[in-house]
Design an enzyme around this catalytic site. Structure first.
Site, short mmCIF file in Angstrom:
data_model
loop_
_atom_site.label_atom_id
_atom_site.label_comp_id
_atom_site.label_asym_id
_atom_site.label_seq_id
_atom_site.Cartn_x
_atom_site.Cartn_y
_atom_site.Cartn_z
N GLU A 260 55.02 -23.47 50.26
CA GLU A 260 53.75 -23.89 50.61
C GLU A 260 53.30 -24.14 51.91
O GLU A 260 54.20 -24.81 52.50
CB GLU A 260 53.57 -25.32 49.61
CG GLU A 260 52.20 -26.02 49.88
CD GLU A 260 52.14 -27.42 49.25
OE1 GLU A 260 52.69 -27.54 47.99
OE2 GLU A 260 51.47 -28.18 49.68
N GLU A 265 45.45 -31.03 55.29
CA GLU A 265 45.05 -32.06 54.34
C GLU A 265 44.59 -33.23 55.10
O GLU A 265 44.98 -33.52 56.42
CB GLU A 265 46.37 -32.39 53.68
CG GLU A 265 46.91 -31.28 52.91
CD GLU A 265 48.30 -31.85 51.94
OE1 GLU A 265 48.18 -32.19 50.87
OE2 GLU A 265 49.23 -31.64 52.69
#
Length: 393
Positions: A260, A265
């Site tokens: 990932e 974020e």
């Protein structure tokens, strides 16, 4: 009276010459005999499995000489394994799951493997785009050429959907762009007149929340290059916008073994910094992260970006430079790298050279990291995206 039990080939009361003739005839009909049932070691006639069909390699041009390559095979149960370095593919090579971007000089070789078949012959196709470093080779500009074209392209984007569909104890129901199935109202994803994508978190009632999670899984993927998105993020408590990637092989090896890559974020706008003896001014931040390892032992590398005066509520470009053995994150300028990860500083198995990844854009509500919305949370909250672009390294 003679007795004959045919199934067991036991013969009683038959003349010897008749018995011998019958046995020879049976051997010819069934293909058995002194050789031992077709075993090559016994001199019988062996059989060879039919080979799987040879994979096809097709491509469509995108930008500045790059192409999106699709592999296919008419043997329905086949798995296609392929290489991009000119070597002969085997079952330990990359498995094919989705079309992938080719923007450098390379040779794709592919083989089909299916149960009950021998392996296919190897298909091969060379690409020589001769593209200079730093060239734009793919993008979604979220243009709106007609008044009715207000949804993201279905040839590029699909959606994760459902209530708490995706882990992390999130609170939202993820809705497809045009879904009107309750609690979805068709308002969670749209492109405005100026070409800005809006991913919208809505609170229709009580503790019911809806949002969207767009992805290119099965439709488009890439391996190595520089990817960036220009974005404007919501700041309210419980809002969790993200721009990230997952390995195409997630359906085979699961998370986090698939790898990932979190380009951006963000939670907790105006988060107060911790200090001793006083209350410092608040600061805003985003994070770039890499995740790998196994379900038993996840490996996680995360780095925050929070220079003085930074606000995620303003427009910024969030990017990642991905090359073999290295992942770097930057904000606004590729020269402004704030985090670099390599196998040497990654605390686990490095999964980022095992194959292409697909892109995800989502706005989560609540969850383990940001916590739940509260009375200060603004609804609707929006994650706005001007574009997503990929350049050659």
């Amino acid at each position: 009276m003679p007795f004959r039990r045919q199934m067991g080939r036991v013969y009683v009361g038959m003349r010897a010459d008749m018995f011998t003739a019958l046995v020879l005839t049976s051997a010819l009909i069934c293909g058995c005999g002194g050789g031992g049932g077709g075993s090559s070691s016994g001199g019988g006639v062996g059989t060879t499995a039919t080979p799987a069909a040879t994979p096809t390699i097709s491509s469509v041009p995108v930008q500045n000489g790059a192409a999106i390559v699709t592999l296919a095979d008419i043997t329905g149960t086949a798995t296609i394994y392929y290489t991009i370095d000119g070597s002969t593919p085997t079952t330990t090579s990359m498995a094919y799951y989705a079309p992938f971007l080719v923007s450098s000089n390379l040779t794709v070789k592919a083989v089909a493997v299916a149960s009950g078949y021998s392996n296919s012959t190897v298909a091969s196709q060379s690409f020589s785009p001769n593209i200079a470093s730093g060239t734009l080779v793919w993008s979604d500009e979220f243009t709106r050429p007609g008044l009715l074209n207000w949804l993201p392209s279905s040839t590029t984007w699909t959606y994760d959907t459902g209530f708490r569909c995706c882990g992390n104890n999130e609170l939202e129901t993820y809705c497809a762009a045009d879904s009107t199935t309750a609690p979805c109202t068709g308002s969670n994803t749209y492109i405005d007149e100026s070409g800005i994508l809006h991913i919208v978190a809505v609170n229709p009632s009580g503790t019911t929340y809806t949002s969207a999670r767009m992805k290119t899984q099965g439709l488009f993927s890439f391996m190595y290059g520089r990817i960036e998105a220009r974005m404007k993020l919501p700041e309210s408590q419980g809002m969790w916008p993200a721009f990230w990637l997952l390995g195409n092989n997630i359906t085979k090896v699961a998370w986090p073994s698939c790898g990932e890559l979190d380009v951006m974020e963000h939670i907790d706008g105006s988060n107060p910094a911790l200090s001793v003896g006083g209350t410092p001014p608040g600061y805003d931040w985003i994070a770039g992260s890499v995740h790998g390892g196994t379900s038993v032992s996840e490996a996680n590398g995360t780095q925050q970006y929070h220079p003085a005066g930074f606000s995620a509520a303003d427009w910024h470009t969030y990017g990642m430079i991905w090359s073999k053995g290295q992942v770097q994150f930057y904000v606004d300028d590729p020269a402004n790298v704030y985090a670099t990860f390599t196998p040497a500083n990654f605390p686990g198995t490095w999964p980022f050279d095992q194959g292409p990844q697909f892109i995800i854009l989502n706005l989560a509500v609540g969850g383990d990291w940001p916590g739940n919305p509260d009375a200060t949370t603004v609804f609707p909250s929006e994650m706005q995206v001007d574009y997503v672009r990929i350049y050659t390294n």
